[in-house]
Design a protein around this motif. Structure first.
Motif, mmCIF file in Angstrom:
data_model
loop_
_atom_site.group_PDB
_atom_site.id
_atom_site.type_symbol
_atom_site.label_atom_id
_atom_site.label_comp_id
_atom_site.label_asym_id
_atom_site.label_seq_id
_atom_site.Cartn_x
_atom_site.Cartn_y
_atom_site.Cartn_z
ATOM 1 N N UNK A 47 -110.543 -14.925 22.710
ATOM 2 C CA UNK A 47 -109.140 -14.788 23.100
ATOM 3 C C UNK A 47 -108.987 -13.713 24.168
ATOM 4 N N UNK A 48 -107.957 -13.882 24.987
ATOM 5 C CA UNK A 48 -107.541 -12.851 25.929
ATOM 6 C C UNK A 48 -106.133 -12.436 25.541
ATOM 7 N N UNK A 49 -105.889 -11.132 25.522
ATOM 8 C CA UNK A 49 -104.579 -10.611 25.170
ATOM 9 C C UNK A 49 -103.912 -10.030 26.404
ATOM 10 N N UNK A 50 -102.718 -10.526 26.701
ATOM 11 C CA UNK A 50 -101.908 -10.018 27.798
ATOM 12 C C UNK A 50 -100.771 -9.209 27.201
ATOM 13 N N UNK A 72 -107.122 -7.141 26.476
ATOM 14 C CA UNK A 72 -108.463 -7.500 26.006
ATOM 15 C C UNK A 72 -108.828 -8.823 26.666
ATOM 16 N N UNK A 73 -110.045 -8.923 27.184
ATOM 17 C CA UNK A 73 -110.447 -10.149 27.866
ATOM 18 C C UNK A 73 -111.601 -10.820 27.130
ATOM 19 N N UNK A 79 -110.604 -8.537 16.980
ATOM 20 C CA UNK A 79 -110.226 -7.401 17.848
ATOM 21 C C UNK A 79 -108.812 -7.576 18.367
ATOM 22 N N UNK A 80 -108.460 -8.804 18.740
ATOM 23 C CA UNK A 80 -107.099 -9.069 19.229
ATOM 24 C C UNK A 80 -106.103 -8.838 18.104
ATOM 25 N N UNK A 81 -106.411 -9.331 16.922
ATOM 26 C CA UNK A 81 -105.530 -9.163 15.766
ATOM 27 C C UNK A 81 -105.318 -7.683 15.442
ATOM 28 N N UNK A 82 -106.394 -6.903 15.475
ATOM 29 C CA UNK A 82 -106.291 -5.468 15.202
ATOM 30 C C UNK A 82 -105.401 -4.760 16.219
ATOM 31 N N UNK A 86 -101.718 -2.807 15.554
ATOM 32 C CA UNK A 86 -101.372 -1.453 16.010
ATOM 33 C C UNK A 86 -100.080 -1.473 16.823
ATOM 34 N N UNK A 87 -99.955 -2.478 17.681
ATOM 35 C CA UNK A 87 -98.739 -2.588 18.498
ATOM 36 C C UNK A 87 -97.511 -2.846 17.620
#
Length: 112
Positions: A47-50, A72-73, A79-82, A86-87
């Protein structure tokens, strides 16, 4: 003036579907001004997170636009879920939009 978050997300989802891809709202946030995070899922499971770009990327001409940056790319989903958890602790009014599309560069404006 910036578009309301709910209108922006609705338009984004429609554009993704019109391109033949899939989109879903994973978490609804504040309708007027919630921060929007975009999860792009790939067929290989990564996954990539924007995330919203920092205010330093905005100038007077683009003050009404939403700009995104890659947080995150092509990372593992955990890692994206974590990072999103936090956000969420920091901003419970955020939006999370999930896209299954190979290319989204024309769908979301990226910060320089």
């Amino acid at each position: 003036m910036r578009l309301r978050a709910d209108i922006y997300v609705s338009a984004l989802v429609r554009r993704v579907f019109s391109a033949g891809d899939f989109a879903a709202v994973e978490k609804k946030g504040a309708e007027e001004a919630g921060a929007i995070f975009i999860r792009q899922r790939f067929r290989d499971g990564l996954e990539t997170l924007y995330a919203p770009a920092p205010q330093s990327f905005f100038d007077e001409e683009s003050s009404g636009d939403r700009l995104f940056e890659v947080r995150l790319e092509r990372a593992e989903p955990d890692r994206v879920r974590e990072m999103l958890e936090r956000e969420r602790k920091f901003d419970p009014d955020l939006w999370i939009v999930e896209l299954e599309a190979d290319e989204i560069s024309e769908l979301i404006p990226m910060a320089g």
